[in-house]
Design an enzyme around this catalytic site. Structure first.
Site, PDB file in Angstrom:
ATOM      1  N   SER A 194      -5.524  -3.273  49.212  1.00  0.00           N
ATOM      2  CA  SER A 194      -4.171  -2.947  49.668  1.00  0.00           C
ATOM      3  C   SER A 194      -3.075  -3.090  48.635  1.00  0.00           C
ATOM      4  O   SER A 194      -1.942  -2.688  48.883  1.00  0.00           O
ATOM      5  CB  SER A 194      -3.824  -3.836  50.862  1.00  0.00           C
ATOM      6  OG  SER A 194      -3.906  -5.196  50.472  1.00  0.00           O
ATOM      7  N   SER A 195      -3.388  -3.711  47.488  1.00  0.00           N
ATOM      8  CA  SER A 195      -2.311  -3.805  46.495  1.00  0.00           C
ATOM      9  C   SER A 195      -2.864  -3.797  45.085  1.00  0.00           C
ATOM     10  O   SER A 195      -4.066  -3.954  44.875  1.00  0.00           O
ATOM     11  CB  SER A 195      -1.452  -5.056  46.730  1.00  0.00           C
ATOM     12  OG  SER A 195      -2.241  -6.204  46.781  1.00  0.00           O
TER      13      SER A 195
ATOM     14  N   ASP B  67     -10.514 -10.612  57.518  1.00  0.00           N
ATOM     15  CA  ASP B  67     -11.007 -11.513  56.484  1.00  0.00           C
ATOM     16  C   ASP B  67     -12.327 -11.024  55.854  1.00  0.00           C
ATOM     17  O   ASP B  67     -13.370 -11.039  56.502  1.00  0.00           O
ATOM     18  CB  ASP B  67     -11.207 -12.906  57.109  1.00  0.00           C
ATOM     19  CG  ASP B  67     -11.626 -13.926  56.071  1.00  0.00           C
ATOM     20  OD1 ASP B  67     -11.542 -13.625  54.867  1.00  0.00           O
ATOM     21  OD2 ASP B  67     -12.039 -15.030  56.484  1.00  0.00           O
TER      22      ASP B  67
ATOM     23  N   ALA C 167      -8.099 -11.197  45.549  1.00  0.00           N
ATOM     24  CA  ALA C 167      -7.425 -12.353  44.953  1.00  0.00           C
ATOM     25  C   ALA C 167      -6.910 -13.143  46.139  1.00  0.00           C
ATOM     26  O   ALA C 167      -6.202 -12.605  46.989  1.00  0.00           O
ATOM     27  CB  ALA C 167      -6.276 -11.927  44.056  1.00  0.00           C
TER      28      ALA C 167
ATOM     29  N   TYR D  13      -5.467 -20.375  31.371  1.00  0.00           N
ATOM     30  CA  TYR D  13      -6.263 -19.380  32.098  1.00  0.00           C
ATOM     31  C   TYR D  13      -7.754 -19.512  31.752  1.00  0.00           C
ATOM     32  O   TYR D  13      -8.533 -20.063  32.503  1.00  0.00           O
ATOM     33  CB  TYR D  13      -5.754 -17.943  31.851  1.00  0.00           C
ATOM     34  CG  TYR D  13      -6.306 -17.008  32.899  1.00  0.00           C
ATOM     35  CD1 TYR D  13      -5.538 -16.556  33.959  1.00  0.00           C
ATOM     36  CD2 TYR D  13      -7.658 -16.625  32.871  1.00  0.00           C
ATOM     37  CE1 TYR D  13      -6.075 -15.756  34.964  1.00  0.00           C
ATOM     38  CE2 TYR D  13      -8.205 -15.825  33.873  1.00  0.00           C
ATOM     39  CZ  TYR D  13      -7.398 -15.389  34.903  1.00  0.00           C
ATOM     40  OH  TYR D  13      -7.946 -14.603  35.896  1.00  0.00           O
TER      41      TYR D  13
ATOM     42  N   LYS E 194     -13.901 -17.028  36.910  1.00  0.00           N
ATOM     43  CA  LYS E 194     -14.292 -15.738  36.316  1.00  0.00           C
ATOM     44  C   LYS E 194     -15.668 -15.849  35.652  1.00  0.00           C
ATOM     45  O   LYS E 194     -16.460 -14.914  35.710  1.00  0.00           O
ATOM     46  CB  LYS E 194     -13.241 -15.270  35.309  1.00  0.00           C
ATOM     47  CG  LYS E 194     -11.905 -14.897  35.940  1.00  0.00           C
ATOM     48  CD  LYS E 194     -12.071 -13.791  36.971  1.00  0.00           C
ATOM     49  CE  LYS E 194     -10.767 -13.328  37.567  1.00  0.00           C
ATOM     50  NZ  LYS E 194     -10.958 -12.474  38.752  1.00  0.00           N
TER      51      LYS E 194
ATOM     52  N   THR F 260       1.330  -8.492  39.213  1.00  0.00           N
ATOM     53  CA  THR F 260       0.875  -8.375  40.600  1.00  0.00           C
ATOM     54  C   THR F 260       1.298  -9.620  41.370  1.00  0.00           C
ATOM     55  O   THR F 260       1.757 -10.602  40.781  1.00  0.00           O
ATOM     56  CB  THR F 260      -0.668  -8.234  40.703  1.00  0.00           C
ATOM     57  OG1 THR F 260      -1.274  -9.498  40.401  1.00  0.00           O
ATOM     58  CG2 THR F 260      -1.229  -7.190  39.767  1.00  0.00           C
TER      59      THR F 260
HETATM   60  P1  NAI Z   1      -3.468  -8.745  44.611  1.00  0.00           P
HETATM   61  O1  NAI Z   1      -2.989 -10.030  45.176  1.00  0.00           O
HETATM   62  O2  NAI Z   1      -2.486  -7.682  44.325  1.00  0.00           O
HETATM   63  O3  NAI Z   1      -4.557  -8.108  45.620  1.00  0.00           O
HETATM   64  C1  NAI Z   1      -5.503  -8.874  46.269  1.00  0.00           C
HETATM   65  C2  NAI Z   1      -6.161  -8.091  47.396  1.00  0.00           C
HETATM   66  O4  NAI Z   1      -7.070  -8.962  48.073  1.00  0.00           O
HETATM   67  C3  NAI Z   1      -5.192  -7.572  48.461  1.00  0.00           C
HETATM   68  O5  NAI Z   1      -5.634  -6.304  48.893  1.00  0.00           O
HETATM   69  C4  NAI Z   1      -5.352  -8.576  49.601  1.00  0.00           C
HETATM   70  O6  NAI Z   1      -5.048  -8.066  50.896  1.00  0.00           O
HETATM   71  C5  NAI Z   1      -6.842  -8.851  49.473  1.00  0.00           C
HETATM   72  N1  NAI Z   1      -7.267 -10.088  50.127  1.00  0.00           N
HETATM   73  C6  NAI Z   1      -6.909 -11.370  49.831  1.00  0.00           C
HETATM   74  N2  NAI Z   1      -7.560 -12.222  50.655  1.00  0.00           N
HETATM   75  C7  NAI Z   1      -8.342 -11.474  51.459  1.00  0.00           C
HETATM   76  C8  NAI Z   1      -9.246 -11.774  52.511  1.00  0.00           C
HETATM   77  N3  NAI Z   1      -9.498 -13.019  52.886  1.00  0.00           N
HETATM   78  N4  NAI Z   1      -9.852 -10.740  53.141  1.00  0.00           N
HETATM   79  C9  NAI Z   1      -9.618  -9.461  52.782  1.00  0.00           C
HETATM   80  N5  NAI Z   1      -8.781  -9.128  51.775  1.00  0.00           N
HETATM   81  C10 NAI Z   1      -8.150 -10.122  51.139  1.00  0.00           C
HETATM   82  O7  NAI Z   1      -4.367  -9.123  43.350  1.00  0.00           O
HETATM   83  P2  NAI Z   1      -4.681  -8.426  41.935  1.00  0.00           P
HETATM   84  O8  NAI Z   1      -3.833  -9.054  40.902  1.00  0.00           O
HETATM   85  O9  NAI Z   1      -4.750  -6.950  42.068  1.00  0.00           O
HETATM   86  O10 NAI Z   1      -6.143  -9.014  41.667  1.00  0.00           O
HETATM   87  C11 NAI Z   1      -7.348  -8.340  41.972  1.00  0.00           C
HETATM   88  C12 NAI Z   1      -8.424  -8.813  41.004  1.00  0.00           C
HETATM   89  O11 NAI Z   1      -8.075  -8.406  39.675  1.00  0.00           O
HETATM   90  C13 NAI Z   1      -8.585 -10.350  40.961  1.00  0.00           C
HETATM   91  O12 NAI Z   1      -9.948 -10.672  40.835  1.00  0.00           O
HETATM   92  C14 NAI Z   1      -7.847 -10.706  39.680  1.00  0.00           C
HETATM   93  O13 NAI Z   1      -8.287 -11.918  39.118  1.00  0.00           O
HETATM   94  C15 NAI Z   1      -8.210  -9.512  38.810  1.00  0.00           C
HETATM   95  N6  NAI Z   1      -7.377  -9.343  37.602  1.00  0.00           N
HETATM   96  C16 NAI Z   1      -6.004  -9.376  37.695  1.00  0.00           C
HETATM   97  C17 NAI Z   1      -5.244  -9.279  36.542  1.00  0.00           C
HETATM   98  C18 NAI Z   1      -3.741  -9.335  36.610  1.00  0.00           C
HETATM   99  O14 NAI Z   1      -3.102  -9.433  35.543  1.00  0.00           O
HETATM  100  N7  NAI Z   1      -3.159  -9.251  37.799  1.00  0.00           N
HETATM  101  C19 NAI Z   1      -5.861  -9.108  35.206  1.00  0.00           C
HETATM  102  C20 NAI Z   1      -7.291  -8.970  35.263  1.00  0.00           C
HETATM  103  C21 NAI Z   1      -8.014  -9.121  36.414  1.00  0.00           C
END
Ligand code: NAI
Length: 398
Positions: free
Chosen positions: A50-51, A112, A142, A237, A246, A277
């Site tokens: 979703s994001s 969930d 996340a 990190y 990770k 994010t």
């Molecule tokens: P975000 O917070 O924007 O998105 C997280 C997503 O997980 C959302 O869709 C949320 O609804 C969903 N979610 C959370 N808990 C949930 C649950 N219990 N059940 C179902 N859905 C659930 O996070 P972002 O930053 O896009 O992170 C995604 C991945 O990318 C993570 O593994 C993060 O570590 C990785 N990442 C992020 C970087 C960054 O700079 N933001 C860099 C490299 C990797």
């Protein structure tokens, strides 16, 4: 009519503009369309859709490669004018509407992802309604907490250093201040709990459940987004609790590769670049790294938002011919961030920062703040003010 107000506490966005979120999704779709189409997977499951990274992945695969998608997320809908729900709720709706207009299937599960029930419901949907087995599973969750589906115990992740405390600068977007923060070292329990939440256990559980149910296509690929970072953020990190989580995903990728051998499947860790994010804004010190890094990358023409990065990863790397892997087989689209000149300039810039200049033309604070605002539907390009009632918002279905 509902008034939308940007409301930030610390580096957490509380307010949302649902119509701005919609425009932000449409902007991402336009970006992908401007690049044309590419040959990719046709049946995709995105866990954390979703994001940011998950949503960007979904947009690229649907509008670039014509994929039908199932997206799982945990979001809240509107209750009252003061409690309009979360941005991801509206992103899901905007995505589904746009995808369906193009004749694509876009099914949303808002529940969930860690539970057995969700896995079963998604499997039933794939078997009965989706029209084919899954050829790509994207794991982009996340979360700050996870309830173990077998024991019912809830674990909380902590973003902490390990062994030594870390002292460094951070920014507060609510107060527009630059301040010094100390990050305490985690206890062994906190390290273990963070691995339990943000490590690869749930990814492996998903893949086992999907495989057992025979809903994975021959040659299935599953991706999981990692971050390694650089010398500039190692203390908090890579060498901190998140880095351990990770590393656990790397281990679980090996297990999943074994699991998928007989159907020629593959688990791929994708080391993604630093982006703004909901999850990354609350990592201590990370915003300061970002405002330095983005300034340097913006000047070099290498700064990317999630949609730019994910579209490049799937279009050019995974389903194209520009993939770069490291010695242990991880995909490395983060090579632009890690470029030695970029890192040297970022380091130099960050060292010059203080409370008087962090929010000046010296840095990319403006880019970071705009991208952060965009996440909840504010400061969105092409957005035109519109009126909407709470009833209309409540009537929207995901
Ligand atoms: P975000 O917070 O924007 O998105 C997280 C997503 O997980 C959302 O869709 C949320 O609804 C969903 N979610 C959370 N808990 C949930 C649950 N219990 N059940 C179902 N859905 C659930 O996070 P972002 O930053 O896009 O992170 C995604 C991945 O990318 C993570 O593994 C993060 O570590 C990785 N990442 C992020 C970087 C960054 O700079 N933001 C860099 C490299 C990797």
């Amino acid at each position: 009519m509902v008034k939308f107000k940007q409301n930030i506490r610390g580096n957490v966005a509380l307010g949302v503009n649902p119509l701005g979120c919609k425009q932000a999704v449409l902007n991402q779709i336009d970006y992908v369309k401007s690049k044309g189409t590419y040959e990719g997977p046709k049946k995709v499951l995105i866990i954390g859709a979703s994001s940011s990274y998950g949503l960007a992945t979904r947009v690229s695969l649907a509008f670039g490669a014509g994929a039908d998608t199932i997206g799982i997320s945990y979001e809240k809908g509107p209750k009252s004018e003061k409690s309009l729900g979360t941005a991801g709720w509206y992103n899901n709706i905007a995505f589904r509407e746009a995808a369906e207009k193009e004749g694509l299937t876009a099914k949303n599960f808002v529940q969930d992802a860690f539970s057995h029930e969700t896995k079963q419901e998604v499997i039933d949907y794939i078997k009965n309604d989706f029209g084919g087995k899954i050829d790509l599973v994207v794991y982009s969750l996340a979360s700050g907490r996870r309830t173990d589906p077998d024991t019912g115990e809830t674990y909380y992740s902590s973003i902490k250093a390990i062994e030594e405390p870390v002292v460094g600068p951070n920014i507060n977007m609510q107060k527009q201040t630059y301040y010094t923060e100390t990050l305490d070292p985690a206890t062994d329990q906190e390290i273990a709990d963070t691995i339990k939440v943000m490590g690869g256990e749930d990814w492996e559980l998903w893949m086992k459940a999907l495989k057992e149910a025979d809903v994975l296509a021959d040659g299935v690929l599953t991706t999981n987004y990692s971050y390694l970072g650089t010398e500039l953020n190692q203390p908090y990190y890579g060498h901190g609790t998140l880095g351990r989580a990770k590393a656990d995903c790397d281990d679980k990728a090996d297990n999943i590769n074994e699991l998928l051998t007989d159907i020629n499947g593959k688990a791929q860790i994708v080391v993604a670049t630093a982006v703004t994010t909901k999850a990354s804004s609350v990592i201590p010190f990370f915003p300061v790294y970002c405002i330095g890094l983005y300034k340097v990358m913006d000047e070099k023409g290498t700064h990317e938002t999630p949609i730019m990065h994910m579209d490049r990863i799937y279009r050019e790397m995974i389903y194209g011919d520009k993939a770069e892997y490291d010695e242990v087989g991880r995909l490395r689209p983060d090579s632009w961030e890690l470029d030695s000149d970029t890192q040297a300039k970022t380091k130099e810039l960050i060292q010059k920062l203080n409370e008087d200049n962090f929010n000046s033309e010296l840095t990319a604070y403006d880019i970071f703040y705009k991208e952060f605002s965009n996440l909840s539907g504010f400061m969105v390009d092409n957005y035109v003010d519109q009126e909407v009632s709470l009833e209309e918002l409540k009537a929207l279905e995901f």
